[in-house]
Design an enzyme around this catalytic site. Sequence first.
Site, short mmCIF file in Angstrom:
data_model
loop_
_atom_site.label_atom_id
_atom_site.label_comp_id
_atom_site.label_asym_id
_atom_site.label_seq_id
_atom_site.Cartn_x
_atom_site.Cartn_y
_atom_site.Cartn_z
N GLU A 74 -51.68 -1.46 -54.40
CA GLU A 74 -51.55 -3.19 -53.90
C GLU A 74 -50.87 -3.48 -55.21
O GLU A 74 -51.21 -2.75 -56.32
CB GLU A 74 -52.59 -3.47 -54.26
CG GLU A 74 -52.90 -3.36 -52.57
CD GLU A 74 -52.48 -3.84 -51.17
OE1 GLU A 74 -51.41 -4.58 -51.46
OE2 GLU A 74 -52.39 -3.78 -50.54
N CYS A 107 -60.99 -7.01 -49.63
CA CYS A 107 -60.40 -6.40 -50.40
C CYS A 107 -59.14 -7.19 -51.63
O CYS A 107 -59.72 -6.75 -52.69
CB CYS A 107 -59.44 -5.15 -49.85
SG CYS A 107 -60.13 -4.48 -49.07
N HIS A 121 -54.51 0.68 -51.01
CA HIS A 121 -55.20 0.15 -49.43
C HIS A 121 -55.25 2.01 -48.83
O HIS A 121 -54.23 2.76 -49.48
CB HIS A 121 -54.89 -0.82 -48.76
CG HIS A 121 -55.14 -1.57 -48.80
ND1 HIS A 121 -55.11 -2.87 -49.32
CD2 HIS A 121 -56.52 -1.64 -47.73
CE1 HIS A 121 -55.77 -3.88 -48.26
NE2 HIS A 121 -57.04 -2.83 -47.99
N1 PCA Z 1 -61.12 -4.02 -45.65
C1 PCA Z 1 -60.67 -4.52 -45.73
C2 PCA Z 1 -61.86 -5.18 -46.26
C3 PCA Z 1 -63.05 -3.98 -46.25
C4 PCA Z 1 -61.85 -2.68 -46.76
O1 PCA Z 1 -62.77 -1.64 -46.66
C5 PCA Z 1 -59.14 -5.68 -46.78
O2 PCA Z 1 -58.49 -4.89 -46.36
O3 PCA Z 1 -60.00 -6.58 -46.50
#
Ligand code: PCA
Length: 191
Positions: A78, A141, A163
Site C-alpha cells: 500500500e 487495515c 494486502h
Molecule cells: N483485511 C481488512 C481488515 C483485516 C484484514 O485482513 C482490511 O482490508 O481492512
Amino acid sequence: MTILITGFEPFGGQSVNPSWEAVSALPERVGSCSLEKLRLPVEYGEAARRVLEKARELSPQVILCVGQAGGRDAVTPEVIGINLREASIPDNAGAAPAGTPIDPHGPDGLFSTLPVREMVEAIREKGIPARLSYSAGAYVCNDLMYTLLNHFRGTDTRVGFVHVPYIPSQGSPSLPQAQLTQALTAAIEAL
Ligand code: PCA
C-alpha cells in the site's frame, strides 16, 4: 534489524485470514533481520494499540503489517493510508464507524515509509504477481496503517502495509499460502 510483522485474525464470516497464514509460516530470520510475529484482532483502534504496545517492548526498526484484500489477484504494497474510518461491515467487536477521522488533528493522508516500489520488484522477481495499491480502503487495515504512520512520523521507525489476496480455500482470485509467504520474504529482503 528487528522487524515486527503482523497478520490479522479472520473476519467477515471467513474461517482463515491469509495474512496470518502467510505471516505465521515465515521463518524466525530473513537474512540479517529477526522477525517478531503478531496476530491482530480485526477491531478499529485495538489492532494499532496492540502493535504500539509490542513496539514499545521491541523497538523494531521496521513494522510491516499484512492484511487480506479479497478480490485482488496480486500482492499489493500500500502506498498511502488515509485519515478516515468507513466500515462496510462491522468489525469483529461490532463497531461500524461511518465517515469519521482516525485523528481529527492528523493529516489527510500519510505515505508508507517502506520502499514499496522495490518491494513490488522483488516480489515479481520471484514470479509472484505484485503491484502497488493506492488505497488500503477505510476499514481496519487502513486504520492500522494510518495510525502507525501517524505515530511514528518523523522517527526512524519505518512502517508499511501489504494486502494479500485470498488463499485457494477462500475462493477466487487467490494465491497459494506458500507464495504469499515467499512474497513477504522477498518484500523483507528489499527493505
Ligand atoms: N483485511 C481488512 C481488515 C483485516 C484484514 O485482513 C482490511 O482490508 O481492512
